[in-house]
Motif scaffolding. Sequence first.
Motif, short mmCIF file in Angstrom:
data_model
loop_
_atom_site.label_atom_id
_atom_site.label_comp_id
_atom_site.label_asym_id
_atom_site.label_seq_id
_atom_site.Cartn_x
_atom_site.Cartn_y
_atom_site.Cartn_z
N ASP A 264 0.97 -0.94 0.50
CA ASP A 264 0.45 0.24 0.15
C ASP A 264 0.92 0.84 -0.20
OD1 ASP A 264 -2.45 -1.17 0.16
OD2 ASP A 264 -2.84 -1.34 2.49
N ARG A 267 1.78 1.48 -3.91
CA ARG A 267 0.81 2.63 -4.09
C ARG A 267 0.61 3.68 -4.15
NH1 ARG A 267 -2.89 -3.33 -3.45
NH2 ARG A 267 -1.52 -4.54 -5.90
N ALA A 279 -0.29 5.63 -12.58
CA ALA A 279 -0.45 5.06 -10.42
C ALA A 279 -1.45 4.04 -10.95
CB ALA A 279 -1.03 6.60 -10.38
N ILE A 282 0.29 0.90 -12.36
CA ILE A 282 0.97 0.23 -10.78
C ILE A 282 -0.18 -0.52 -10.04
CG2 ILE A 282 1.98 0.47 -9.06
CD1 ILE A 282 4.23 2.28 -10.70
N ALA A 283 -1.39 -0.35 -9.78
CA ALA A 283 -1.99 -0.25 -8.32
C ALA A 283 -2.50 -1.46 -8.92
CB ALA A 283 -3.14 0.73 -8.44
N THR A 290 3.88 -8.49 -7.87
CA THR A 290 5.49 -7.26 -7.09
C THR A 290 6.28 -7.94 -6.44
OG1 THR A 290 2.66 -5.72 -7.32
CG2 THR A 290 4.33 -5.50 -6.08
#
Length: 415
Positions: A264, A267, A279, A282-283, A290
């Motif tokens: 978290d 992110r 963004a 990536i999230a 990851t």
Amino acid sequence: MRGGAVAVVGGSIAGSAFAGAAARLGAERVVVLERSPGRLEDRGLGICTHNDRFAELVDAGHLAPDTRRHRLTVRRWAARGPAGEGDGPHGRGRPLWLQPFPFHSHHWAVLWQTLREQAPESVEYRPGTTVTAVGGDRDGAWTEQADGTRTPYDLVIGADGYRSVVRAAVCPQAEPEYAGYVCWRGSYDSALLDALPGGAAAWPEEECATVCYPGGQVVLYRIPGFDPGSTLVNWVFYAPTPDWLRLDGPTAVAAGTLTDEQLDGMREFAARQLPPYWAGVIALTPRERTLLQPVYDLATPYRTAGRLLIGGDAATVVRPHNTSGAVKALQDAHAFEQAGRRLGGDTWAPLLAAYDRERSAAGLELVNLGRTLGRAQVTGAPDWSAMDEPAMAEWWRGQLGGGGGFGGHALGRAG
């Protein structure tokens, strides 16, 4: 013909390439000792090869012409506008430069599988074999396994990565140096992009995106999936060292092991620093895809000692900015094989000396270029808000200093 037995410690890209080279040079027996217990398909990260370097490696017989790859043509540099201004209809950021980018992207495991399948049938692979020590002198070498078993060989090649056991014997004073920042990495099925505003269509498939922010950048591109016909998103996010990371020597945080808080945090940092679309890219990455890799440099002043030799990341660790990691490993194996063919004879010693002279110098040059690119793009990056296309082009030329090395040197180039 040199004959004898050769052990290759490490069975990834560099190891497979060296094993094939040793077999073609006449070794009677080539054994690849790989510590991972299974095949290496789960290493699904992206790597790139320059079009010219790929063609050279195909012509030299190291890669098959039909090696699966994804074509890239342009590198789109972008940054977030002030308060999000100028980020465009899909939130992709303010364009800085469209740079020609003649590269192929690859799935690491697909490229490895190609090399593995091309290895001569005489090469013996032993997965699940951990080598804990090596040694030797001018007349021979040996490997030792965790259970204490010691096996003699005529030559031991270290292709066992940045934590190399063989390097510790060849060049013990050479240690990886932390660059001061990390790269988060991830990959996943590109079909998931449809969940974003603008979907997959907002990001052309031939485009490598480099999105900059103060103190870092993220590089994103598509790669072939492991299954033919599939495509993955691949990204590398250069970022400051997280407070929780403990650097007890070269290490990485493997995929699937990050905590909720760690994931978290990354992110949320991406959401603060990057344009919304990137963004979001990536999230979308699942936890199991990851990971975190601290960035290191390593250059060895020499690569051989007696009947020991190192190549690939065991010999040089180059920052990913160079886009040359796989090419470097394959060119190491090529130089080893070409030295053997050029010198002939029935002993390994002259070959090792020639390989050492050529690849030690070339490796150091690549490491130095990686440091230059890292300073220019991350630790000493310019004010992106003041950059436009002419300024970007001049800034890029300044990083290369009139020399080569981005994407790897031309095959066979010494020094």
